[in-house]
Enzyme design. Structure first.
Site, PDB file in Angstrom:
ATOM      1  N   GLY A  42      -8.566   9.133   8.720  1.00 52.90           N
ATOM      2  CA  GLY A  42      -8.957   9.329  10.107  1.00 52.90           C
ATOM      3  C   GLY A  42     -10.070  10.336  10.327  1.00 52.90           C
ATOM      4  N   ALA A  88      -9.460   5.250   3.231  1.00 55.21           N
ATOM      5  CA  ALA A  88      -9.404   6.463   4.058  1.00 55.21           C
ATOM      6  C   ALA A  88     -10.714   7.236   4.072  1.00 55.21           C
ATOM      7  CB  ALA A  88      -8.292   7.406   3.601  1.00 55.21           C
ATOM      8  N   ASN A 125      -9.732   1.655   9.193  1.00 60.08           N
ATOM      9  CA  ASN A 125      -9.082   1.289  10.451  1.00 60.08           C
ATOM     10  C   ASN A 125      -9.736   2.011  11.636  1.00 60.08           C
ATOM     11  OD1 ASN A 125      -5.573   0.814  11.354  1.00 60.08           O
ATOM     12  ND2 ASN A 125      -7.330   0.858  12.670  1.00 60.08           N
ATOM     13  N   LYS A 137       0.881  -1.175   0.000  1.00 61.27           N
ATOM     14  CA  LYS A 137       0.000   0.000   0.000  1.00 61.27           C
ATOM     15  C   LYS A 137       0.908   1.212   0.000  1.00 61.27           C
ATOM     16  CE  LYS A 137      -2.999   2.767   2.880  1.00 61.27           C
ATOM     17  NZ  LYS A 137      -3.833   2.901   4.085  1.00 61.27           N
TER      18      LYS A 137
END
Lengths: 65, 253
Positions: B154, B181, B203, B93
């Site tokens: 995030g 993302a 994530n 990645k």
């Protein structure tokens, strides 16, 4: 001689990268190495001499996204 | 179904391994999510890397190492080569960050690193924007997968530029694409799959949830629903209402 190990000055007696990893306690660890910013394959560690002032990076798996 | 460098994934969910309250919660979250790919990074060995590496290998799913935190092509290339040796995979990645606040990729560094790595036998998953011109350049460089962002890493905002993403998806129908993302909720993930994207990578949305294991399961269900819906040929959108109940046979009252 004095090298920079993972960003920290470190005194070692080993003269190759392979011996340095043994001296630092990473003989059996799964790590990847870079010397002075370039990737150093595991197969090249035994013949790669270390010189005073070399920057050695020893990396391991870590959490990532 | 589009594959990832010859690999067909059991689930269109790629999950990160960072920020969990504990390794045990991370393992439970992976099990609950059904994710088929785990992303990992490389950092200076400080005594924890060996155990963590084993935990990740024991997940038993594909490992996708990243070059997170790299800000130029040289750093990213060296990190990728180290990752290939330690994780024994050609997958990478590729992240080359261009801006500290938005974490937007640096398109120039990204392309430079992608060219070098693809020529060196890597199977590159470039973290990119929805920019179509850059996408074509990355494909020309040898990338057979693209990972456009939904929103800044995030941020949890979801799909920030639906028009741009839809246009990108339509422009390269043969290229597998992962929304990487910005995913914050299972509905964002389902949205991406419904739009025809092949997978999502997330994530924080799981790891930072109050109950990561429950959220992981929610994402697992959402990507299944999204993929199923995409394959079921969704109806078109229209501006005016159209009655679904037949008018024929309605009584005159």
């Amino acid at each position: 001689m004095k090298i920079e190990l993972n960003g920290t000055p470190r005194q070692i007696t080993a003269t190759t990268v392979a011996d340095a990893l043994v001296e630092l306690g990473w003989a059996d660890a799964r790590v990847a190495t870079a010397l002075n910013g370039d990737f150093l394959p595991a197969t090249a560690r035994a013949t790669q001499p270390l010189q005073d002032g070399d920057r050695l990076e020893v990396l391991a798996p870590m959490q990532g996204g | 179904m589009r594959d990832f460098y010859g690999v067909t994934l059991d689930s269109p969910l790629m999950l990160g391994t960072a920020q969990y309250p504990s390794p045990a919660v991370m393992q439970q979250a992976f099990a609950a999510s059904g994710a088929s790919v785990a992303t990992v990074s490389l950092r200076r060995e400080s005594g924890q890397g060996q155990a963590f590496g084993q935990i990740v290998r024991d997940l038993g799913i594909h490992i996708l190492p990243n070059t997170a935190g790299c800000h130029n092509a040289r750093e990213a290339i060296t990190t990728a080569r180290m990752a290939r040796e330690i994780f024994e995979t050609n997958w990478i990645k590729l992240e080359v960050i261009g801006h500290a606040d938005t974490l937007q990729p640096d398109p120039f560094g990204l392309l430079e690193a992608a060219e070098t790595l693809a020529a060196d036998g890597f199977e590159v998953f470039p973290y990119t924007t929805e920019d179509q011109v850059l996408a074509q350049r990355l494909i020309d460089a040898g990338c057979r997968v693209l990972m456009p962002w939904g929103a800044p890493i995030g941020s949890g905002m979801g799909l920030n530029n639906r028009y741009g993403l839809r246009t990108l998806r339509e422009a390269f129908p043969d290229i597998p694409m992962v929304i990487d993302a910005g995913i914050g909720l299972p509905s964002h993930a389902a949205d991406a799959l419904e739009m025809g994207f092949d997978a999502v990578l997330l994530n924080s949305a799981v790891a930072q949830a109050g109950d990561p294991v429950a959220m992981a399961r929610a994402f697992g269900l959402a990507v299944q629903a999204g993929a199923l819906a995409a394959g079921a040929d969704p109806m078109g959108v229209r501006d005016m209402g159209a009655p679904s109940t037949p008018l024929i046979g309605k009584a005159w009252l």
